[in-house]
Design a protein around this motif. Sequence first.
Motif, PDB file in Angstrom:
ATOM      1  N   ALA A  17      10.063   3.281   5.789  1.00 19.75           N
ATOM      2  CA  ALA A  17       9.584   2.298   4.837  1.00 19.75           C
ATOM      3  C   ALA A  17       8.774   1.278   5.627  1.00 19.75           C
ATOM      4  O   ALA A  17       9.160   0.913   6.732  1.00 19.75           O
TER       5      ALA A  17
ATOM      6  N   PRO B  29       6.557  -2.405   6.184  1.00 18.50           N
ATOM      7  CA  PRO B  29       6.384  -3.764   5.682  1.00 18.50           C
ATOM      8  C   PRO B  29       4.956  -3.973   5.203  1.00 18.50           C
ATOM      9  O   PRO B  29       4.013  -3.487   5.823  1.00 18.50           O
ATOM     10  N   ALA B  30       4.798  -4.687   4.111  1.00 15.16           N
ATOM     11  CA  ALA B  30       3.462  -4.950   3.574  1.00 15.16           C
ATOM     12  C   ALA B  30       3.473  -6.291   2.850  1.00 15.16           C
ATOM     13  O   ALA B  30       4.476  -6.680   2.259  1.00 15.16           O
ATOM     14  N   GLU B  31       2.334  -6.977   2.931  1.00 18.70           N
ATOM     15  CA  GLU B  31       2.222  -8.333   2.397  1.00 18.70           C
ATOM     16  C   GLU B  31       1.747  -8.306   0.940  1.00 18.70           C
ATOM     17  O   GLU B  31       0.758  -7.639   0.625  1.00 18.70           O
TER      18      GLU B  31
ATOM     19  N   ARG C 246      -0.909  -5.532   1.247  1.00 17.62           N
ATOM     20  CA  ARG C 246      -1.723  -5.217   2.419  1.00 17.62           C
ATOM     21  C   ARG C 246      -0.798  -4.670   3.514  1.00 17.62           C
ATOM     22  O   ARG C 246       0.229  -5.271   3.840  1.00 17.62           O
ATOM     23  N   VAL C 247      -1.188  -3.534   4.075  1.00 18.54           N
ATOM     24  CA  VAL C 247      -0.385  -2.916   5.129  1.00 18.54           C
ATOM     25  C   VAL C 247      -0.978  -3.297   6.473  1.00 18.54           C
ATOM     26  O   VAL C 247      -2.186  -3.182   6.678  1.00 18.54           O
ATOM     27  N   ASP C 248      -0.134  -3.753   7.372  1.00 19.83           N
ATOM     28  CA  ASP C 248      -0.567  -4.190   8.693  1.00 19.83           C
ATOM     29  C   ASP C 248      -1.658  -5.252   8.538  1.00 19.83           C
ATOM     30  O   ASP C 248      -1.685  -5.962   7.549  1.00 19.83           O
ATOM     31  N   ARG C 249      -2.563  -5.346   9.507  1.00 20.90           N
ATOM     32  CA  ARG C 249      -3.551  -6.430   9.410  1.00 20.90           C
ATOM     33  C   ARG C 249      -4.875  -5.945   8.814  1.00 20.90           C
ATOM     34  O   ARG C 249      -5.816  -6.687   8.692  1.00 20.90           O
TER      35      ARG C 249
ATOM     36  N   ILE D 108      -1.790  -0.924  -0.628  1.00 20.86           N
ATOM     37  CA  ILE D 108      -1.023   0.061  -1.388  1.00 20.86           C
ATOM     38  C   ILE D 108      -0.406  -0.633  -2.601  1.00 20.86           C
ATOM     39  O   ILE D 108      -0.221  -1.845  -2.594  1.00 20.86           O
TER      40      ILE D 108
ATOM     41  N   PHE E  23       6.626 -10.598   2.318  1.00 22.22           N
ATOM     42  CA  PHE E  23       6.544  -9.227   2.810  1.00 22.22           C
ATOM     43  C   PHE E  23       7.595  -8.366   2.121  1.00 22.22           C
ATOM     44  O   PHE E  23       8.742  -8.784   1.977  1.00 22.22           O
TER      45      PHE E  23
ATOM     46  N   ILE F  35       9.462  -4.427   1.933  1.00 24.09           N
ATOM     47  CA  ILE F  35       9.660  -3.133   2.581  1.00 24.09           C
ATOM     48  C   ILE F  35       9.424  -2.083   1.491  1.00 24.09           C
ATOM     49  O   ILE F  35      10.120  -2.073   0.469  1.00 24.09           O
ATOM     50  N   ILE F  36       8.427  -1.242   1.730  1.00 26.25           N
ATOM     51  CA  ILE F  36       8.000  -0.295   0.687  1.00 26.25           C
ATOM     52  C   ILE F  36       8.264   1.143   1.132  1.00 26.25           C
ATOM     53  O   ILE F  36       7.943   1.529   2.253  1.00 26.25           O
TER      54      ILE F  36
ATOM     55  N   MET G  12       3.491 -16.748   6.244  1.00 19.69           N
ATOM     56  CA  MET G  12       4.044 -15.493   6.799  1.00 19.69           C
ATOM     57  C   MET G  12       2.919 -14.677   7.426  1.00 19.69           C
ATOM     58  O   MET G  12       1.830 -14.579   6.882  1.00 19.69           O
TER      59      MET G  12
ATOM     60  N   PHE H 193       2.191 -11.111  10.324  1.00 18.14           N
ATOM     61  CA  PHE H 193       2.819  -9.960  10.972  1.00 18.14           C
ATOM     62  C   PHE H 193       3.367 -10.326  12.350  1.00 18.14           C
ATOM     63  O   PHE H 193       4.072  -9.535  12.957  1.00 18.14           O
TER      64      PHE H 193
ATOM     65  N   HIS I 259      16.981   1.527   6.549  1.00 14.11           N
ATOM     66  CA  HIS I 259      16.476   1.488   5.179  1.00 14.11           C
ATOM     67  C   HIS I 259      17.429   2.128   4.169  1.00 14.11           C
ATOM     68  O   HIS I 259      17.419   1.757   3.001  1.00 14.11           O
TER      69      HIS I 259
ATOM     70  N   ILE J 194      16.346  -7.646   6.466  1.00 13.22           N
ATOM     71  CA  ILE J 194      16.168  -6.705   5.359  1.00 13.22           C
ATOM     72  C   ILE J 194      17.498  -6.320   4.696  1.00 13.22           C
ATOM     73  O   ILE J 194      17.569  -6.109   3.491  1.00 13.22           O
TER      74      ILE J 194
END
Lengths: 82, 364
Positions: free
Chosen positions: A4, A6-8, A20-23, A28, A44, A46-47, B1, B3, B197, B253
């Motif tokens: 899974a 992390p995405a903002e 948004r995934v990563d920078r 997605i 963020f 968890i997807i 926030m 990364f 997870h 998480i």
Amino acid sequence: MCLAVPAEVLSIENDIAVCRVDRGQTTIRASLMLLPEPPQIGEFLIIHAGFALNILDREQAEESLRTISQDANCPLSTGTEG
Amino acid sequence: MSFDILDRFGDPQLCRNVLDTLARELDGELRFMEVCGTHTVSIFQSGLRSLLPEGIVHLSGPGCPVCVTHESEVNAFLDLAGKDGVILTTFGDLMRVPGDNGRNLKKAQADGARVRVVYSPFDTLKLARENPDDLVVFIGVGFETTAPTIAGTMKMARQEGIRNLRILCFHKTVPTALDALLSDQDIALDGFILPGHVSAVIGVEPYRFIPQTFGKSAVVAGFEPLDILEALLRMVEWRKRGEARVDNTYTRIVSEHGNSRAMDVMYEVFEPCDALWRGLGLIPGSGLEIRDGWVEFDAKREFDIVIEEGPALPGCKCGEILKGVKRPDQCPLFGKACTPANPVGPCMVSTEGSCAAYYKYKVD
């Protein structure tokens, strides 16, 4: 398969978040139907497989880093490499 | 926030310090098993495996959903591929898993079977809408991370009135497998690194039996190097004090009771059942099956699919590797008859399998 990522959260519409995934510019879409409470923009998630499973808790992340640095008897680094 | 907070869990200097502390604190040998395929890959990919103190013995357990999918389950979905009026959908991991006679989904697809790889179960809804005259059958494998997403998809399908979606349900649950592993006298372990997870859904509470019943330790961990190192450090320190405990280092998480909403959705649709695991055999109560109230989605009932224990693949040691009794390189097929290009067993097929990780990272 249980990976899974992390995405903002960039936007939310009809219980679907665009994230948004990563920078990068990759985005997605994720259903929010499995979350106990809705996220805020900028948080963020968890997807996994198109569904958000949890919201990342930044304070807990900071706390974990502090605990690790204490356990290792090492001042907490503020570096971002790695 | 940003990364950046996540990057800091890979801080090289902090990793070095934790490794030094681990080496200093370690008293004897610590045999730990990770039970998540993503941990398997992370431990190899980050180089941690080669950096750990010599006394820390790393074993990969039954945490790759593809690897534990039973031979009989593989044959069942291969039999379904190519049936008239069926579109089979799956996550990509299953495409090259071999069944009997060298069959796999990729070959079935080449022979004309309608097999589609999807990123999300959402995509199966779209396929079902676009192909109203066909049955769209999704192969449901995976643990508590994945099962709620399938359950959610079924709820959406019912809400939308989609009548041509079916689920071939082979989902399994992690705590019951750990109980079976610990009950096996041949498996010598000191502790588990628990899946991050899966635990995001089920929480920490379902693992409390590990110290209480078996006197072993276990730590829920994230997937960055410091997450894994911190989990090991805790287990080393507990052992030094003669304690066995469960703890959670992935608090950003995972909470004690997990995600109640995801659990509710999962158990609204599924109920526990006995399940066959590759290498581990029948484990009572370790699977999930579709409840009677959702029978219209059940591909097993629609196609009269029965899962039975049959002969294992000849020569393949995946079963012993999944139990941590053998290392991948102790399998006679490893790197010879069985390679990522031509896998014999599932541990070599999946990118999360321990044989594939051993092969890719060329572990000596």
